[in-house]
Design a protein around this motif. Structure first.
Motif, PDB file in Angstrom:
ATOM      1  N   MET A  10      -0.660 -21.059  -6.538  1.00 46.18           N
ATOM      2  CA  MET A  10       0.332 -20.280  -6.070  1.00 46.18           C
ATOM      3  C   MET A  10       0.026 -19.173  -5.120  1.00 46.18           C
ATOM      4  SD  MET A  10       3.113 -17.748  -7.933  1.00 46.18           S
ATOM      5  CE  MET A  10       3.732 -19.380  -8.989  1.00 46.18           C
ATOM      6  N   PRO A  11       0.637 -19.111  -3.808  1.00 49.17           N
ATOM      7  CA  PRO A  11       0.162 -17.977  -2.770  1.00 49.17           C
ATOM      8  C   PRO A  11       0.424 -16.777  -3.425  1.00 49.17           C
ATOM      9  CG  PRO A  11       1.873 -19.850  -2.012  1.00 49.17           C
ATOM     10  CD  PRO A  11       1.713 -19.929  -3.550  1.00 49.17           C
ATOM     11  N   SER A  12      -0.518 -15.796  -2.887  1.00 48.48           N
ATOM     12  CA  SER A  12      -0.427 -14.454  -3.343  1.00 48.48           C
ATOM     13  C   SER A  12       0.552 -13.737  -2.881  1.00 48.48           C
ATOM     14  CB  SER A  12      -1.838 -13.762  -3.021  1.00 48.48           C
ATOM     15  OG  SER A  12      -1.912 -13.707  -1.584  1.00 48.48           O
ATOM     16  N   ARG A  13       0.989 -14.230  -1.981  1.00 43.74           N
ATOM     17  CA  ARG A  13       2.493 -13.786  -1.411  1.00 43.74           C
ATOM     18  C   ARG A  13       3.470 -14.513  -1.654  1.00 43.74           C
ATOM     19  NH1 ARG A  13      -0.088 -10.067  -1.381  1.00 43.74           N
ATOM     20  NH2 ARG A  13      -1.310  -8.855   0.196  1.00 43.74           N
ATOM     21  N   ARG A  14       4.510 -13.795  -2.084  1.00 45.13           N
ATOM     22  CA  ARG A  14       5.817 -14.585  -2.528  1.00 45.13           C
ATOM     23  C   ARG A  14       7.003 -14.639  -1.672  1.00 45.13           C
ATOM     24  NH1 ARG A  14       4.185 -11.423  -6.999  1.00 45.13           N
ATOM     25  NH2 ARG A  14       6.009  -9.998  -6.523  1.00 45.13           N
ATOM     26  N   ARG A  15       6.704 -14.126  -0.273  1.00 46.98           N
ATOM     27  CA  ARG A  15       7.513 -13.908   0.845  1.00 46.98           C
ATOM     28  C   ARG A  15       8.056 -15.276   1.153  1.00 46.98           C
ATOM     29  NH1 ARG A  15       7.099 -13.790   6.494  1.00 46.98           N
ATOM     30  NH2 ARG A  15       8.707 -12.333   7.428  1.00 46.98           N
ATOM     31  N   LEU A  16       9.220 -15.398   1.321  1.00 43.84           N
ATOM     32  CA  LEU A  16      10.066 -16.590   1.585  1.00 43.84           C
ATOM     33  C   LEU A  16      11.038 -16.754   2.597  1.00 43.84           C
ATOM     34  CD1 LEU A  16      10.121 -19.818   1.182  1.00 43.84           C
ATOM     35  CD2 LEU A  16      11.477 -19.543  -0.666  1.00 43.84           C
ATOM     36  N   LEU A  17      10.840 -16.828   3.724  1.00 46.29           N
ATOM     37  CA  LEU A  17      11.760 -16.910   4.755  1.00 46.29           C
ATOM     38  C   LEU A  17      12.138 -18.189   5.395  1.00 46.29           C
ATOM     39  CD1 LEU A  17      10.467 -13.752   6.797  1.00 46.29           C
ATOM     40  CD2 LEU A  17      12.289 -13.880   5.045  1.00 46.29           C
ATOM     41  N   ALA A  18      13.415 -18.332   5.062  1.00 46.05           N
ATOM     42  CA  ALA A  18      13.882 -19.734   5.852  1.00 46.05           C
ATOM     43  C   ALA A  18      14.896 -19.526   7.090  1.00 46.05           C
ATOM     44  CB  ALA A  18      14.351 -20.841   4.900  1.00 46.05           C
ATOM     45  N   GLY A  19      14.711 -20.278   8.167  1.00 41.22           N
ATOM     46  CA  GLY A  19      15.617 -20.137   9.119  1.00 41.22           C
ATOM     47  C   GLY A  19      16.317 -21.363   9.027  1.00 41.22           C
ATOM     48  N   VAL A  20      17.718 -21.202   8.947  1.00 46.08           N
ATOM     49  CA  VAL A  20      18.944 -22.223   9.124  1.00 46.08           C
ATOM     50  C   VAL A  20      19.750 -22.171  10.265  1.00 46.08           C
ATOM     51  CG1 VAL A  20      20.640 -23.195   7.738  1.00 46.08           C
ATOM     52  CG2 VAL A  20      19.054 -22.150   6.725  1.00 46.08           C
ATOM     53  N   ALA A  66      12.084   9.186  -0.162  1.00 46.78           N
ATOM     54  CA  ALA A  66      11.027   8.371  -0.269  1.00 46.78           C
ATOM     55  C   ALA A  66      11.256   6.977  -0.147  1.00 46.78           C
ATOM     56  CB  ALA A  66      10.127   8.651  -1.463  1.00 46.78           C
ATOM     57  N   PRO A  67      10.265   6.099   0.435  1.00 47.31           N
ATOM     58  CA  PRO A  67      10.312   4.620   0.130  1.00 47.31           C
ATOM     59  C   PRO A  67       9.908   4.557  -1.249  1.00 47.31           C
ATOM     60  CG  PRO A  67       8.241   5.087   1.116  1.00 47.31           C
ATOM     61  CD  PRO A  67       8.995   6.520   0.991  1.00 47.31           C
ATOM     62  N   ILE A  68      10.280   3.076  -1.737  1.00 46.64           N
ATOM     63  CA  ILE A  68       9.820   2.631  -3.064  1.00 46.64           C
ATOM     64  C   ILE A  68       8.849   1.555  -3.052  1.00 46.64           C
ATOM     65  CG2 ILE A  68      11.727   3.718  -4.338  1.00 46.64           C
ATOM     66  CD1 ILE A  68      12.628   0.491  -4.656  1.00 46.64           C
ATOM     67  N   LEU A  69       8.117   0.908  -4.049  1.00 49.19           N
ATOM     68  CA  LEU A  69       7.212  -0.033  -3.918  1.00 49.19           C
ATOM     69  C   LEU A  69       7.312  -1.146  -4.901  1.00 49.19           C
ATOM     70  CD1 LEU A  69       4.743  -1.596  -2.507  1.00 49.19           C
ATOM     71  CD2 LEU A  69       3.316   0.196  -3.973  1.00 49.19           C
ATOM     72  N   VAL A  70       7.766  -2.120  -4.625  1.00 50.54           N
ATOM     73  CA  VAL A  70       8.031  -3.295  -5.830  1.00 50.54           C
ATOM     74  C   VAL A  70       7.429  -4.487  -5.572  1.00 50.54           C
ATOM     75  CG1 VAL A  70       9.652  -4.462  -7.148  1.00 50.54           C
ATOM     76  CG2 VAL A  70      10.077  -2.385  -6.526  1.00 50.54           C
ATOM     77  N   GLY A  71       6.200  -5.105  -6.090  1.00 52.47           N
ATOM     78  CA  GLY A  71       5.553  -6.224  -5.971  1.00 52.47           C
ATOM     79  C   GLY A  71       4.920  -5.981  -4.608  1.00 52.47           C
ATOM     80  N   GLU A  72       4.966  -6.836  -3.695  1.00 46.94           N
ATOM     81  CA  GLU A  72       4.677  -6.805  -2.384  1.00 46.94           C
ATOM     82  C   GLU A  72       5.556  -6.285  -1.354  1.00 46.94           C
ATOM     83  OE1 GLU A  72       3.469 -11.064  -2.322  1.00 46.94           O
ATOM     84  OE2 GLU A  72       2.066 -11.000  -4.045  1.00 46.94           O
ATOM     85  N   THR A  73       6.584  -5.766  -1.678  1.00 46.54           N
ATOM     86  CA  THR A  73       7.364  -5.323  -0.680  1.00 46.54           C
ATOM     87  C   THR A  73       7.654  -3.861  -0.870  1.00 46.54           C
ATOM     88  OG1 THR A  73       8.756  -7.068  -0.938  1.00 46.54           O
ATOM     89  CG2 THR A  73       9.865  -5.591   0.054  1.00 46.54           C
ATOM     90  N   LEU A  74       7.800  -2.973   0.193  1.00 43.74           N
ATOM     91  CA  LEU A  74       8.314  -1.752   0.279  1.00 43.74           C
ATOM     92  C   LEU A  74       9.556  -1.762   0.815  1.00 43.74           C
ATOM     93  CD1 LEU A  74       4.937  -0.610   2.077  1.00 43.74           C
ATOM     94  CD2 LEU A  74       5.656   0.739   0.246  1.00 43.74           C
ATOM     95  N   TYR A  75      10.576  -0.965   0.143  1.00 43.24           N
ATOM     96  CA  TYR A  75      11.903  -0.535   0.469  1.00 43.24           C
ATOM     97  C   TYR A  75      11.831   0.761   1.064  1.00 43.24           C
ATOM     98  CZ  TYR A  75      12.665  -4.988  -1.813  1.00 43.24           C
ATOM     99  OH  TYR A  75      12.711  -6.274  -2.252  1.00 43.24           O
ATOM    100  N   ALA A  76      12.785   0.948   2.169  1.00 41.12           N
ATOM    101  CA  ALA A  76      12.962   2.449   2.821  1.00 41.12           C
ATOM    102  C   ALA A  76      14.347   2.349   3.123  1.00 41.12           C
ATOM    103  CB  ALA A  76      12.110   2.588   3.804  1.00 41.12           C
ATOM    104  N   VAL A  77      15.337   3.620   3.090  1.00 44.45           N
ATOM    105  CA  VAL A  77      16.532   3.830   3.606  1.00 44.45           C
ATOM    106  C   VAL A  77      16.486   4.445   4.734  1.00 44.45           C
ATOM    107  CG1 VAL A  77      18.659   4.446   2.919  1.00 44.45           C
ATOM    108  CG2 VAL A  77      17.446   3.231   1.451  1.00 44.45           C
ATOM    109  N   GLY A  78      17.203   4.276   5.973  1.00 47.15           N
ATOM    110  CA  GLY A  78      17.619   5.016   6.953  1.00 47.15           C
ATOM    111  C   GLY A  78      18.925   5.303   7.173  1.00 47.15           C
TER     112      GLY A  78
END
Length: 415
Positions: A1-11, A84-96
């Motif tokens: 399994m890849p270490s990165r769980r990012r999955l982006l698909a263009g449709v 503050a931002p938050i950190l979950v797994g391999e993703t950081l989330y921030a609100v502007g």
């Protein structure tokens, strides 16, 4: 399994004939598969790290003796003025001011941006009805549950980002500064938050947004309630006029409601409580000129520490038996949690929310300085000034993340 769980698909759906013409629909899809970290990486899933509000992650490490930039990611939307931002797994989330932005943890690459009037740090909660987590956030008209996967974007419009919206009303307040609301807290599959512009605390189902219970904090003199703290099945909420209430986390029943008596010699500013921090020893509640520790059983005062400052904002961090709090005038105070006695003070001027990791206290503010202070001695370890604005930082595996006026910044130990 890849270490990165990012999955982006263009449709893409093209060459669609409409009334003799051709319309092209471009869709960017961020798969709804983001969930809690399973890679062993260190998370920071909500403002102040945990439901208790300690601002301390015992597993995290950060820069100790000096810093350099690991990466910096600018954003199209203005990130100035929020939490503050938050950190979950391999993703950081921030609100502007106008959006939710997701970043790749190691590189800062932007995974997605979703428009929305969100005013607080998000808080991650598992959601049994979805393949991905829910991000709870305060917005202009109440609390929202957002997809941690971002949903998808069609012709510039977000689809599937907002899962639910709790009751609320649009704020009528005007301010020259950016909006700021109390960040929600999550525990298990429940979101606890303050409905914007009210003194109502609510418990919401993280999957559906269904209101499990709703209660009012304070009395007719109340001017606002603070971010809740949740520990051992109890939700603690303080209000500015001096009310502290303990609610059953499951039912909303009131365990106790206290208005500590400051006595004749204590000024009325005692009543201006800041957000609480729940610990094994008791409930730590800062106020303008000091800090009190309340008994979690009945709200009685166990000890009071007076610093005679002018703290109009901020909250306390608690780590390894020590309370860290700013006084709004000139110092960061380290206080023994059990006895309420001063351990040391260090020079630091603004009101803020300290965070702690691996024996280091980190402080950032709307002030051109981010600092690290030794939690044991109060000695300043390093200072970073290459921005005009810093939010409250968070800490991961040797990296400190903080929002600045230029976007999201990742700092690591200097070579």
């Amino acid at each position: 399994m890849p270490s990165r769980r990012r999955l982006l698909a263009g449709v893409g759906v093209g060459a669609v004939g409409i009334a003799g013409g051709t319309s092209v629909l471009d869709v960017e899809f961020a798969a709804d598969t983001v969930s809690a970290s399973t890679s062993g990486e260190t998370d920071w899933p909500m403002a102040r790290y945990d439901p208790s509000g300690t601002g301390y992650n015992p597993s995290a490490t950060g820069p100790e003796d000096g810093v350099e930039v690991a990466w910096q990611q600018d954003t199209e939307s203005n990130m100035y003025g929020l939490s503050a931002p938050i950190l979950v797994g391999e993703t950081l989330y921030a609100v502007g001011q106008q959006s939710l932005v997701a970043f790749e943890r190691d590189t800062g690459e932007i995974r997605f941006t979703r428009d929305g009037q969100y005013w607080s740090s998000p808080a991650r909660a598992p959601a049994r009805a979805y393949r991905s987590d829910t991000l709870a956030v305060c917005g202009r008209e109440g609390l929202y549950g957002l997809s941690a996967g971002g949903g998808y974007e069609v012709l510039g419009r977000s689809i599937g980002t907002e899962r639910w919206h709790s009751p609320g009303q649009e704020s009528q307040r005007w301010s020259s500064s950016s909006p700021r609301e109390q960040s929600p807290v999550t525990a298990d599959e429940t979101v606890y938050g303050i409905v914007p512009n009210t003194d109502r605390v609510v418990a919401l189902d993280a999957s559906s947004g269904r209101v499990r219970w709703e209660r009012t904090v304070g009395d007719e003199r109340s001017t606002g309630s603070n971010r809740p703290a949740v520990r051992d099945g109890v939700v603690y909420v303080s209000s500015y006029p001096g009310d502290v209430v303990a609610f059953d986390a499951e039912t909303g029943d009131v365990h106790w409601s206290a208005k500590p008596d400051p006595g004749e010699e204590t000024p009325m500013t005692y009543y201006e409580f800041h957000p609480p921090t729940a610990t094994d020893e008791g409930l730590v509640v800062p106020y303008r000129t000091g800090v009190v520790l309340l008994d979690p059983a009945d709200g009685s005062v166990l000890w009071e520490y007076t610093h005679d400052g002018n703290a109009t904002d901020g909250s306390a961090a608690v780590a390894d038996g020590t309370v860290f709090v700013t006084d709004g005038e000139e110092s960061l105070h380290a206080i023994d949690l059990e006895r309420g006695e001063r351990e040391w003070t260090a020079e630091y001027v603004p009101d803020t929310d300290p965070v702690v990791a691996d024996g280091i206290v980190y402080l950032g503010y709307q002030f051109p300085e981010l600092v690290a202070i030794d939690a044991e001695t109060g000695e300043r370890r390093w200072r970073y000034e290459e921005a005009t604005y810093f939010t409250q930082p968070i800490v991961g595996d040797g990296v400190l993340y903080v929002l600045t006026d230029d976007g999201l910044l990742a700092l690591e130990e200097a070579e």
